[in-house]
Every structure is written in C-alpha cells, then in structure tokens.
Design a protein around this motif. Sequence first.
Motif, PDB file in Angstrom:
ATOM      1  N   LYS A 171       0.706  -1.187   0.105  1.00  0.00           N
ATOM      2  CA  LYS A 171      -0.226   0.052   0.030  1.00  0.00           C
ATOM      3  C   LYS A 171       1.051   1.256   0.135  1.00  0.00           C
ATOM      4  N   ARG A 172       0.334   2.327  -0.461  1.00  0.00           N
ATOM      5  CA  ARG A 172       0.952   3.723  -0.290  1.00  0.00           C
ATOM      6  C   ARG A 172       1.032   4.122   1.183  1.00  0.00           C
ATOM      7  N   PHE A 173       2.101   5.097   1.344  1.00  0.00           N
ATOM      8  CA  PHE A 173       2.279   5.476   2.902  1.00  0.00           C
ATOM      9  C   PHE A 173       0.999   6.041   3.274  1.00  0.00           C
ATOM     10  N   GLN A 174       0.276   6.863   2.647  1.00  0.00           N
ATOM     11  CA  GLN A 174      -0.701   7.746   2.724  1.00  0.00           C
ATOM     12  C   GLN A 174      -1.828   6.783   2.943  1.00  0.00           C
ATOM     13  N   ASP A 175      -1.956   5.514   2.571  1.00  0.00           N
ATOM     14  CA  ASP A 175      -3.304   4.667   2.648  1.00  0.00           C
ATOM     15  C   ASP A 175      -3.004   3.655   3.828  1.00  0.00           C
ATOM     16  N   ILE A 176      -1.807   3.660   4.199  1.00  0.00           N
ATOM     17  CA  ILE A 176      -1.932   2.793   5.484  1.00  0.00           C
ATOM     18  C   ILE A 176      -2.269   3.139   6.882  1.00  0.00           C
ATOM     19  N   THR A 177      -3.229   2.541   7.414  1.00  0.00           N
ATOM     20  CA  THR A 177      -3.906   2.804   8.381  1.00  0.00           C
ATOM     21  C   THR A 177      -3.251   2.059   9.961  1.00  0.00           C
ATOM     22  N   THR A 178      -3.693   2.631  10.911  1.00  0.00           N
ATOM     23  CA  THR A 178      -3.485   2.085  12.138  1.00  0.00           C
ATOM     24  C   THR A 178      -3.636   0.730  12.317  1.00  0.00           C
ATOM     25  N   ASN A 179      -4.843   0.068  11.922  1.00  0.00           N
ATOM     26  CA  ASN A 179      -5.256  -1.497  11.810  1.00  0.00           C
ATOM     27  C   ASN A 179      -4.322  -2.246  10.799  1.00  0.00           C
ATOM     28  N   ASP A 180      -3.857  -1.433   9.767  1.00  0.00           N
ATOM     29  CA  ASP A 180      -2.807  -2.156   8.766  1.00  0.00           C
ATOM     30  C   ASP A 180      -1.552  -2.650   9.696  1.00  0.00           C
ATOM     31  N   ILE A 181      -0.969  -1.561  10.473  1.00  0.00           N
ATOM     32  CA  ILE A 181       0.099  -1.937  11.125  1.00  0.00           C
ATOM     33  C   ILE A 181      -0.120  -2.613  12.230  1.00  0.00           C
ATOM     34  N   ARG A 182      -1.182  -2.855  12.931  1.00  0.00           N
ATOM     35  CA  ARG A 182      -1.435  -3.687  13.807  1.00  0.00           C
ATOM     36  C   ARG A 182      -1.656  -4.997  13.438  1.00  0.00           C
ATOM     37  N   TYR A 183      -2.223  -5.342  12.413  1.00  0.00           N
ATOM     38  CA  TYR A 183      -2.177  -6.562  11.813  1.00  0.00           C
ATOM     39  C   TYR A 183      -1.079  -7.083  11.577  1.00  0.00           C
ATOM     40  N   TYR A 184      -0.055  -6.108  10.879  1.00  0.00           N
ATOM     41  CA  TYR A 184       1.331  -6.548  10.438  1.00  0.00           C
ATOM     42  C   TYR A 184       2.116  -7.041  11.444  1.00  0.00           C
ATOM     43  N   LEU A 185       2.081  -6.087  12.577  1.00  0.00           N
ATOM     44  CA  LEU A 185       2.881  -6.709  13.805  1.00  0.00           C
ATOM     45  C   LEU A 185       2.314  -7.740  14.183  1.00  0.00           C
ATOM     46  N   ALA A 186       1.022  -8.077  14.259  1.00  0.00           N
ATOM     47  CA  ALA A 186       0.451  -9.483  14.728  1.00  0.00           C
ATOM     48  C   ALA A 186       0.982 -10.695  13.902  1.00  0.00           C
ATOM     49  N   MET A 187       0.837 -10.292  12.810  1.00  0.00           N
ATOM     50  CA  MET A 187       1.343 -11.620  11.751  1.00  0.00           C
ATOM     51  C   MET A 187       2.758 -11.851  11.881  1.00  0.00           C
ATOM     52  N   TYR A 188       3.604 -10.649  12.051  1.00  0.00           N
ATOM     53  CA  TYR A 188       5.051 -10.715  12.337  1.00  0.00           C
ATOM     54  C   TYR A 188       5.559 -11.571  13.538  1.00  0.00           C
ATOM     55  N   GLN A 189       4.777 -11.291  14.503  1.00  0.00           N
ATOM     56  CA  GLN A 189       4.969 -12.010  15.673  1.00  0.00           C
ATOM     57  C   GLN A 189       4.638 -13.488  15.602  1.00  0.00           C
ATOM     58  N   GLU A 190       3.450 -13.741  14.990  1.00  0.00           N
ATOM     59  CA  GLU A 190       2.947 -15.093  14.980  1.00  0.00           C
ATOM     60  C   GLU A 190       3.902 -16.171  13.849  1.00  0.00           C
ATOM     61  N   GLN A 191       4.360 -15.274  12.976  1.00  0.00           N
ATOM     62  CA  GLN A 191       4.997 -16.049  12.029  1.00  0.00           C
ATOM     63  C   GLN A 191       6.384 -16.318  12.478  1.00  0.00           C
ATOM     64  N   ARG A 192       7.105 -15.317  12.935  1.00  0.00           N
ATOM     65  CA  ARG A 192       8.476 -15.503  13.519  1.00  0.00           C
ATOM     66  C   ARG A 192       8.810 -15.636  15.004  1.00  0.00           C
ATOM     67  N   LYS A 193       7.776 -15.683  15.692  1.00  0.00           N
ATOM     68  CA  LYS A 193       7.865 -16.183  16.890  1.00  0.00           C
ATOM     69  C   LYS A 193       8.852 -15.220  17.912  1.00  0.00           C
ATOM     70  N   ILE A 194       8.759 -13.858  17.742  1.00  0.00           N
ATOM     71  CA  ILE A 194       9.723 -13.171  18.195  1.00  0.00           C
ATOM     72  C   ILE A 194       9.324 -12.684  19.881  1.00  0.00           C
ATOM     73  N   SER A 195       9.980 -11.924  20.440  1.00  0.00           N
ATOM     74  CA  SER A 195       9.657 -11.501  21.840  1.00  0.00           C
ATOM     75  C   SER A 195       8.910 -10.293  21.478  1.00  0.00           C
ATOM     76  N   VAL A 196       8.256  -9.851  22.714  1.00  0.00           N
ATOM     77  CA  VAL A 196       7.286  -8.588  22.886  1.00  0.00           C
ATOM     78  C   VAL A 196       8.627  -7.478  22.804  1.00  0.00           C
ATOM     79  N   SER A 197       9.617  -7.657  23.413  1.00  0.00           N
ATOM     80  CA  SER A 197      10.737  -7.008  23.360  1.00  0.00           C
ATOM     81  C   SER A 197      11.143  -6.429  22.111  1.00  0.00           C
ATOM     82  N   TYR A 198      11.204  -7.450  21.292  1.00  0.00           N
ATOM     83  CA  TYR A 198      11.933  -7.138  19.826  1.00  0.00           C
ATOM     84  C   TYR A 198      10.572  -6.547  18.819  1.00  0.00           C
TER      85      TYR A 198
END
Length: 332
Positions: free
Chosen positions: A91-118
């Motif tokens: 998506k374009r920078f101006q079209d990225i929403t807060t929920n988009d980033i929440r979704y991305y961070l959630a998926m990133y943590q699920e897929q990579r099993k990273i710590s909350v700190s990271y």
Amino acid sequence: MNTIDSIIKNVMSSMQDCLDDEQLQKLENTLYIQFHGLKLQEECTQLVTSESHWEKILRLFVASKRLENCSEGTISRYTDCVTKLIQYLHKRFQDITTNDIRYYLAMYQEQRKISVSYLDTIRRYLSSFFGWLSDEGFISKNPMRRLKHMKVPQKIKKPFTSAEMEHLRCNATCQRDIAIMEFLYSTAGRIGEVVALNRKDIDWGNKEVIIYGEKGKKERKVYLTDECAYHLRKYLMMRNDTNPALFVSNKKPHTRLGKQAIQSMLRNLGEKTDIHAHPHKFRRTLLTDAGSRGIPLQEIQAYAGHKKPDTTMMYVTVSEENVKASFRRYIA
C-alpha cells in the motif's frame, strides 16, 4: 471475498485451543452481534505508486537519520523494517492505517515467534518513520500515533561471575582470545567500537585508550586494568604481522577481526564451558562491578558512553548480597 460466516469460523478455529467451550460460545455470539448489519468489501492492495517512489521517500528518511548522527547499523535496521512493512502490505504510505500496522505486527510476531521486546523495537522504528512522514507532509495522518509502547517483561540479565570469567580464561585456545575478553571487560566497549581500534590507539603510559562511540559518535576515554594491559601486551608482542588493527585473525593474511568473528569465538568458548558468553555481557559485567564497588552512577554513565542514566541503570545489576548488606547496615 470472505463472508462474515467464514471469518467467524476462522476466528473460532484459531481460538479453540485458548478458550473453553463457554468462552468460545461467548466469543462467537459477540462476533455475530458486532458484524450484524455490516457489509464486507475486500480491500484493494495494489500499489498505486511505483516502487521507486516509496524507495525515494525512504532514502530521504535515511538521509535525515544520517544528519542526526545515527549509526549505519541503526540506519540499516530502519531501512529493513520499513521495507518489510511496505512489501507485506503493498500500500501507499498515505493509505496505511493503524489497523494495517496492528495486523502486520500481529502477523510478524505469529510467523517469526519473536519476543514482545523485539516487537516493540519494530514498533519504535515504524513510529519514528511515520512521525517523520507526517512532519514532512508526505502523509496527512500518522497511523502510529495510537500505537503506544508495549509492556515488556523486565528480565534481569545477569553478568558473569568471577568464577565464570576465570573459567573462560582457562579454556581460551590462544592468547588473543584472552586479550579480547580482558579488553571487552576493562573498557566496557561495544563490540563495534572494539573492532575498529588500532594498535596505535593504546596509550601504554597511562593505560588508557580513546574509544569513538558507536552510538552517539562521541569520543570517550576508557582504561586498562593491570590484567588487561598484561594480556594485551603479551598478545601484541607475539604477533609478526604488519596490520595496524588491534585484533586480527590468527591465520594469514591476518585481517582485522570483525564482529562476527569475536561473537563466534565467544559462542564456541561458551559451549565448551557451558557458560552463556557474548561480547555485550563483558560490558554489563564491568558496569555492574563498578556499581557494586561504589562508583557513582554518573561516572559509570560517562564511562559507558550512555546519554541517559536510565540506560545505565538497565545494565547495572544490583546484587542481592549488596542489598542485604546495606539493609543490615542502615535499617536493621
């Protein structure tokens, strides 16, 4: 297009191992209530702008970070973090929403099993980037504004004990490795700062060395203990190469030792001795020893090259023995 029923079914399937039957039923009821009357429309995720356009904006951000004196390592992490987000969301920078980033961070943590700190570190990088986009007028609304600091479990990272330090020395395979460990401890230097040093940087008369800070890029003076000076001098006298670097590889052509080489050496030594060993732990140990021996926090902060005392406090572990002694002395 996913229907509401299929979405609810997927949610229930994902949560069935986490909730009991009563909780699952309540969740299902809540989802149907919240979705009632809503119509789903699949979001278009095609990039409207070309890839070169967002890369150009990212390069401007990187240039601004260089002007702020950020290290190349930090800049590289910023670049990697933003690039992964864009490539994932499309998506374009101006079209990225807060929920988009929440979704991305959630998926990133699920897929990579990273710590909350990271995960919170990623959030901080993205927050800095989108804050800059907003300040520069590239976006009208900052999607990171509502994403606050994550509560990270505080774990006390322990320094080496005296016995562990001695055990590592005794099991080192060469004089160079002993000198490296003594130098990391004595100077409390960051690994990147240490590998950049040259032989001529050592002031043997005063047993001191000027370190050019990897973070903040400021010079600071650090000192050599008698043990460090002895082992370092012994190592340098054994060398027959002409490389100006303070630490070099044992084999020809004796190239400057890099971060990974020292990390690998300590990791192997740690496996051999059953001690968790890495470069930064020597820095932590020195700062902890300095605190427990009564050196004021402000002086420890200056020696470590920290901007804020809060950072120093994260490194200086207060031993239970010192707390007990102080309690007996001042309270009991």
